[in-house]
Design an enzyme around this catalytic site. Structure first.
Site, PDB file in Angstrom:
ATOM      1  N   GLY A 188     -23.473  -5.091   2.831  1.00  9.54           N
ATOM      2  CA  GLY A 188     -24.715  -5.646   3.341  1.00  9.54           C
ATOM      3  C   GLY A 188     -24.544  -7.126   3.633  1.00  9.54           C
ATOM      4  N   CYS A 189     -25.441  -7.671   4.434  1.00  9.34           N
ATOM      5  CA  CYS A 189     -25.293  -9.081   4.820  1.00  9.34           C
ATOM      6  C   CYS A 189     -25.450 -10.004   3.615  1.00  9.34           C
ATOM      7  CB  CYS A 189     -26.276  -9.434   5.937  1.00  9.34           C
ATOM      8  SG  CYS A 189     -28.011  -9.101   5.573  1.00  9.34           S
ATOM      9  N   TYR A 190     -26.568  -9.889   2.893  1.00 12.17           N
ATOM     10  CA  TYR A 190     -26.755 -10.755   1.734  1.00 12.17           C
ATOM     11  C   TYR A 190     -25.675 -10.540   0.661  1.00 12.17           C
ATOM     12  CZ  TYR A 190     -31.518 -11.701   3.505  1.00 12.17           C
ATOM     13  OH  TYR A 190     -32.605 -12.073   4.268  1.00 12.17           O
TER      14      TYR A 190
END
Length: 308
Positions: free
Chosen positions: A116-118
């Site tokens: 995921g990005c975060y």
């Protein structure tokens, strides 16, 4: 010589479009997508995924699980850009820089789950410190992050860019139930004993992330200071092509962090900001949520898999 076939399932979403743009026109692979009238045709999707060498899934979680269920050809390899498999032990986590030898694991894998990005930023900052014993497993972590609105997918993009919708808020903190779907992913892949407190937000700009983690040195072992935390990160990423650790002297001269500075790249910049007098340290990660946080990472993983 036969070119490897790469099928993008879901190429009209935000991540899929970016991956398609990055791969389009490459002479070393055959890129396959479905026409608009076949994208929801289960038979056409099943046929395409079983005829490719590597499938990249840019789908909602349920549709990604469905696509994996279509696979009958044991030679098909998968990169899943959804969050459907990020905590599944039989899938290789697609963050090449997370540990020594991990890029090779991705290169040889049949099933790779894109981070995921975060979590990409959080894991990049925390995992080396945890593995080095500098950050206790039970440290009470709080992670704050702001992303461009493209991180919210098509609905958020429409909200901010459509002329038919009233002007969206310039800044939104969300996930107030403290059950964001990325939190288990962060905990698992950093090895933390407890779930971190994760506070995400969107700004009124299209893409780019600044993620920060405050550290109180009083809660660390005696002798662990900002310089040691920085040295650990610098050592871990010394040979990483896409991850840069800002020198401490440069960090001291910085007045702000720009979430958009690495947009359009697959790079991530880590910082350690130290206030020795107060015993406070701020860890930071800056990267493109559509680059290292999504499509760029998928293409990086694809490159590794194609090389084997």
């Amino acid at each position: 010589m036969r070119l490897p076939t790469v099928f993008i399932d879901g190429d009209q979403g935000t991540t899929g479009l970016q991956i398609h743009d990055r791969l389009r026109g490459r002479p070393d692979l055959q890129l396959v997508t479905l026409p608009a009238d076949a994208r929801k045709d289960a038979q056409r999707r099943e046929q395409a995924i079983n005829e490719c060498d590597i499938a990249i899934l840019c789908l909602p979680d349920g549709a990604a699980r469905e696509a994996v269920g279509f696979i009958r050809n044991p030679n098909v390899r998968v990169i899943d850009a959804s969050s459907a498999h990020r905590t599944q032990p039989q899938w290789v986590y697609g963050f090449p820089e997370m540990a020594e030898g991990h890029a090779q694991r991705i290169a040889q894998a049949r099933r790779v789950t894109n981070p995921g990005c975060y979590p990409t930023g959080a894991i990049a900052l925390l995992l080396p410190l945890v593995e080095a014993g500098l950050l206790p497993l039970d440290y009470p972590l709080a992670i704050h992050a702001i992303s461009g609105y493209s991180g919210g997918g098509r609905a958020a993009i429409d909200e901010y860019e459509s002329n038919d919708v009233p002007c969206a808020a310039p800044f939104k903190v969300y996930g107030l139930a403290l059950e964001h779907k990325h939190t288990p992913e962060i905990q698992l892949h950093t090895g933390l004993a407890h779930r971190p407190l994760f506070v995400p937000s969107y700004g009124a700009y299209r893409q780019g992330i600044v993620l920060t983690v405050p550290i109180d040195l009083r809660l660390l072992a005696v002798g662990v200071d900002g310089e040691r935390l920085h040295a650990c990160l610098a050592r871990h990423y010394a040979n990483a092509r896409h991850v840069e650790v800002v020198p401490l002297a440069d960090a001291c001269a910085m007045a702000h962090l720009d979430p958009q500075v690495l947009n359009g790249t697959n790079d991530m910049r880590l910082g350690v900001f130290v206030n020795a007098e107060r015993g406070h340290v701020l860890l930071s990660a800056v990267f493109d949520n559509l680059g290292k946080g999504a499509s760029g990472a998928a293409v990086q993983n694809l490159e590794l898999m194609l090389a084997t």
